[in-house]
Scaffold this motif. Structure first.
Motif, PDB file in Angstrom:
ATOM      1  N   GLU A  58      37.188 -29.740  78.343  1.00 53.09           N
ATOM      2  CA  GLU A  58      36.901 -28.976  77.133  1.00 53.09           C
ATOM      3  C   GLU A  58      35.771 -29.621  76.342  1.00 53.09           C
ATOM      4  O   GLU A  58      34.895 -28.926  75.810  1.00 53.09           O
ATOM      5  CB  GLU A  58      38.160 -28.875  76.265  1.00 53.09           C
ATOM      6  N   ALA A  59      35.776 -30.962  76.266  1.00 52.49           N
ATOM      7  CA  ALA A  59      34.735 -31.662  75.516  1.00 52.49           C
ATOM      8  C   ALA A  59      33.366 -31.437  76.152  1.00 52.49           C
ATOM      9  O   ALA A  59      32.364 -31.245  75.449  1.00 52.49           O
ATOM     10  CB  ALA A  59      35.050 -33.159  75.456  1.00 52.49           C
ATOM     11  N   LYS A  60      33.300 -31.446  77.468  1.00 54.76           N
ATOM     12  CA  LYS A  60      32.029 -31.182  78.148  1.00 54.76           C
ATOM     13  C   LYS A  60      31.537 -29.767  77.848  1.00 54.76           C
ATOM     14  O   LYS A  60      30.347 -29.556  77.587  1.00 54.76           O
ATOM     15  CB  LYS A  60      32.202 -31.358  79.663  1.00 54.76           C
ATOM     16  N   ALA A  61      32.457 -28.809  77.907  1.00 53.75           N
ATOM     17  CA  ALA A  61      32.079 -27.423  77.624  1.00 53.75           C
ATOM     18  C   ALA A  61      31.620 -27.268  76.174  1.00 53.75           C
ATOM     19  O   ALA A  61      30.652 -26.539  75.890  1.00 53.75           O
ATOM     20  CB  ALA A  61      33.254 -26.482  77.917  1.00 53.75           C
ATOM     21  N   ASP A  62      32.287 -27.953  75.248  1.00 53.97           N
ATOM     22  CA  ASP A  62      31.865 -27.923  73.847  1.00 53.97           C
ATOM     23  C   ASP A  62      30.470 -28.521  73.691  1.00 53.97           C
ATOM     24  O   ASP A  62      29.626 -27.991  72.964  1.00 53.97           O
ATOM     25  CB  ASP A  62      32.858 -28.702  72.968  1.00 53.97           C
ATOM     26  N   PHE A  63      30.239 -29.629  74.365  1.00 53.84           N
ATOM     27  CA  PHE A  63      28.939 -30.285  74.264  1.00 53.84           C
ATOM     28  C   PHE A  63      27.823 -29.371  74.777  1.00 53.84           C
ATOM     29  O   PHE A  63      26.762 -29.257  74.162  1.00 53.84           O
ATOM     30  CB  PHE A  63      28.955 -31.596  75.059  1.00 53.84           C
ATOM     31  N   ASP A  64      28.087 -28.711  75.917  1.00 52.13           N
ATOM     32  CA  ASP A  64      27.098 -27.777  76.461  1.00 52.13           C
ATOM     33  C   ASP A  64      26.831 -26.638  75.486  1.00 52.13           C
ATOM     34  O   ASP A  64      25.686 -26.189  75.326  1.00 52.13           O
ATOM     35  CB  ASP A  64      27.584 -27.214  77.798  1.00 52.13           C
ATOM     36  N   ALA A  65      27.890 -26.171  74.832  1.00 52.72           N
ATOM     37  CA  ALA A  65      27.727 -25.068  73.872  1.00 52.72           C
ATOM     38  C   ALA A  65      26.859 -25.504  72.689  1.00 52.72           C
ATOM     39  O   ALA A  65      26.120 -24.699  72.122  1.00 52.72           O
ATOM     40  CB  ALA A  65      29.092 -24.600  73.373  1.00 52.72           C
ATOM     41  N   TRP A  66      26.939 -26.773  72.317  1.00 53.32           N
ATOM     42  CA  TRP A  66      26.163 -27.283  71.187  1.00 53.32           C
ATOM     43  C   TRP A  66      24.699 -27.514  71.553  1.00 53.32           C
ATOM     44  O   TRP A  66      23.827 -27.480  70.692  1.00 53.32           O
ATOM     45  CB  TRP A  66      26.754 -28.604  70.690  1.00 53.32           C
ATOM     46  N   HIS A  67      24.435 -27.803  72.836  1.00 51.85           N
ATOM     47  CA  HIS A  67      23.104 -28.276  73.200  1.00 51.85           C
ATOM     48  C   HIS A  67      22.321 -27.365  74.145  1.00 51.85           C
ATOM     49  O   HIS A  67      21.172 -27.648  74.447  1.00 51.85           O
ATOM     50  CB  HIS A  67      23.209 -29.672  73.843  1.00 51.85           C
ATOM     51  N   GLU A  68      22.936 -26.313  74.632  1.00 53.55           N
ATOM     52  CA  GLU A  68      22.243 -25.427  75.551  1.00 53.55           C
ATOM     53  C   GLU A  68      22.352 -23.988  75.061  1.00 53.55           C
ATOM     54  O   GLU A  68      23.409 -23.568  74.588  1.00 53.55           O
ATOM     55  CB  GLU A  68      22.834 -25.530  76.954  1.00 53.55           C
ATOM     56  N   VAL A  69      21.266 -23.247  75.204  1.00 51.80           N
ATOM     57  CA  VAL A  69      21.256 -21.813  74.875  1.00 51.80           C
ATOM     58  C   VAL A  69      21.182 -21.050  76.184  1.00 51.80           C
ATOM     59  O   VAL A  69      20.244 -21.256  76.969  1.00 51.80           O
ATOM     60  CB  VAL A  69      20.068 -21.443  73.974  1.00 51.80           C
TER      61      VAL A  69
END
Length: 637
Positions: free
Chosen positions: A404-415
């Protein structure tokens, strides 16, 4: 301690006994010869004293007495108050504490009655008392398992006081049922508790561990573990106890939709504990049983499969389903088969025809392998013992938190990249999480392979029915579009099962001159604002702007975390700034939902930044990494 009466003293001793883990009995009492009032009473552990009959007696009755000395002796003073004259704490047997540390509304219960009374006072169990046959049932555990469980739970509760567990004892004070959930599970229910699956697969398939799981789905379409249980049997009492205990842990709340196996006992329990919850059977439970049932009658063949799937998945109306069902059971001579009769009686709990405007959040799949529940199968095999599962439990939680943390990080940093000029794709570009947006993109692109034809139109209800041919899977679908209510429904049931609009609905909206998805079909649980306390329905433009602000703040927070962690002085400055900023934001937003917000909560998991390269990246004001050569960090709870 003082008490107004000996009954009050006994009630206090019982509450203490529940918290420590033993049963109680009134051992003796004595009245005054002059006033005839009680002046003395003694209460004890139910295992106090010795058996009155020998083991070789004819038809010996079971006795819990094993010579335990634990007791409390109270006496009455002249002023009428009762006091504790003597107290023996030590027991000569194993105890089973039923601790229930649960914070509600930002505060914790004070006193044993609030702490332990919540889960013990299960009012709805009164109507489902165990039968004489069931009274001796107990949880089958190997030697030492109970102690391992309790030691593990005690340790986890010390690490996080919000960890919750409860036990159910039989009449012989043996462990019968057990439930536990970690703090993250309770928090996940707050955000994603709309649909919950009670998975009894491991128990019904006779695994070595009698395990049941409460499984949810987060906004990244990842399974969330909302609770675990070990149960002794499949009686109504057991499932009522399990559901009610789980509800207490979740703050006396239930889900909007609960998915379970097909079981009369579970059906009765869900109706008793969650009368407002829509109860449905997981589709794969039904579909996996069909071939086994028919094989018994030597009736399984491809022809039946085709007819069965047409009846279940292609019936647009209830009348159409009824007609096809009876034709099916008569053709294959299963009308008198009891299991098929039960399927028909429970048709509203599993047949897609009867589901409208309900979503299962990807928790009801066509097979076990496709379901989110199957993610736990790599941790639990047929021969997994209780001890082995307890050892793996923490690894299960850590794996889920990391994903979940990885997915959250991707959501914050990738469009995510747009793949078409479709207004539908642009509408949810920054709203949906990456996982859902990727799935929805396939529907937008797949709309090009669909051809529609108007079948009927009702001007009175402003409802139009279309036949849609999908050339990609070579199937025909029915789509109903109501202009006035902005309601759309497709026979593929994508929205019901997955929670987002299908390609068939998209092409109908396009041909109807509608170029934005009705807000009711953009579920908040699939958006980047899934954890928001405020509903976002009907305000999708605002959500996009919030997501932009949210992503920017997260990037800046990482910069602050990096700089603030370099020294104790910079840490104090950063922490002070965060506290002041949070206080001012709360004042501006007037949330009012959490009065005592604190940045540091010892009972909640902390976030650490773990960098996947030897050299720590530095983030610029625009959020671009420097010095990482394409590698990114990820968050680990």
């Amino acid at each position: 301690m003082e008490f107004d009466s000996h009954d009050e003293a006994y009630s206090s001793y019982k509450e203490y006994a529940r918290s420590v883990g033993f049963g109680t009995a009134k051992l003796s009492s004595r009245r005054s010869r002059a006033s005839k009032e009680f002046i003395d009473a003694k209460f004890s552990c139910i295992r106090y004293g010795s058996k009155q009959q020998s083991d070789d007696a004819i038809n010996p009755r079971p006795s819990p007495k094993i010579g335990c000395k634990a007791s409390m002796h109270v006496k009455r003073r002249q002023d009428g108050k009762w006091y504790i004259h003597s107290f023996v704490k030590e027991h000569n047997h194993e105890l089973l504490p039923a601790q229930a540390h649960l914070k509600k509304n930002g505060g914790s219960g004070s006193g044993s009655s609030k702490l332990f009374g919540a889960y013990q006072n299960l009012d709805c169990l009164d109507g489902y008392m165990r039968s004489q046959h069931d009274k001796g049932r107990r949880l089958v555990l190997e030697s030492g398992d109970a102690q391992v469980l309790l030691e593990t739970f005690t340790r986890m509760q010390e690490e996080n006081p919000k960890f919750y567990y409860a036990v159910d004892l039989n009449e012989q004070h043996q462990l019968r049922n057990l439930f536990w959930v970690d703090a993250k599970g309770m928090e996940d229910f707050n955000n994603f508790g709309d649909v919950v699956c009670l998975d009894t697969t491991y128990f019904t398939n006779k695994y070595r561990i009698p395990l049941v799981l409460f499984v949810g789905s987060n906004h990244h379409v990842q399974p969330t573990l909302l609770g675990c249980g070990l149960i002794a049997d499949e009686t109504v009492y057991t499932f009522v106890w399990l559901l009610q205990t789980w509800s207490v842990a979740m703050g006396d709340r239930g889900p909007r939709v609960m998915l379970t196996d097909q079981s009369n006992e579970i059906k009765t329990a869900v109706a008793a504990v969650f009368p407002r919850t829509q109860h449905c059977f997981c589709l794969y439970y039904i579909l996996e049983k069909v071939p086994r049932q028919l094989e018994y009658f030597s009736l399984w063949n491809d022809a039946f499969t085709v007819k069965f799937h047409k009846c279940v998945f292609k019936s647009w109306t209830e009348e159409q389903f009824e007609k096809r069902w009876w034709k099916l059971v008569d053709k294959f001579h299963v009308r008198e088969v009891e299991w098929f009769q039960s399927l028909y009686e429970d048709r509203r709990l599993w047949v897609p025809t009867f589901f409208r405007d309900v979503t299962f959040a990807s928790l009801s799949a066509y097979s076990r392998a496709e379901s989110l529940n199957s993610k736990f199968d790599k941790y639990v095999q047929g021969d997994t013992s209780v001890n082995e599962f307890v050892e793996q439990y923490k690894a299960i939680l850590e794996d889920m938190y990391e994903e979940e943390a990885k997915a959250d990080f991707d959501a914050w940093h990738e469009v995510p990249e747009l793949k078409s000029p479709s207004p539908f794709e642009k509408q949810v570009h920054l709203i949906y999480t990456h996982e859902i947006f990727t799935k929805f993109q396939l529907e937008v692109l797949g709309a090009a392979a669909c051809h529609l034809k108007k079948e009927s139109e009702d001007e009175r209800t402003t409802t139009t029915v279309y036949a849609v041919k999908d050339f990609e899977d070579d199937q025909n679908y029915v789509v109903e579009w109501n202009v006035k209510g902005s309601e759309i429904c497709c026979s593929c049931r994508s929205f019901e099962f997955k929670g987002y609009l299908c390609r068939h609905g998209i092409v109908v909206l396009q041909m109807s001159g509608v170029f934005s998805i009705p807000s009711k079909y953009v579920l908040q649980r699939w958006t980047n604002a899934a954890r928001s306390r405020k509903p976002v329905s009907g305000k999708l433009d605002e959500v996009q702007e919030r997501v932009r602000r949210f992503n920017d703040l997260c990037r800046r927070a990482i910069i602050l975390g990096e700089e603030g962690s370099l020294s104790q002085e910079s840490y104090n400055i950063a922490l002070s700034a965060i506290r002041e900023g949070l206080k001012q934001c709360g004042s501006v937003n007037h949330s009012g939902e959490e009065e005592n917000v604190s940045v540091e909560r010892e009972s909640e998991p902390q976030l650490d930044i773990v960098i996947s390269s030897n050299k720590a990246p530095r983030l610029s004001e625009t959020g671009k990494e420097k010095g990482t050569k394409g590698k990114v960090g990820f968050l680990v709870i």
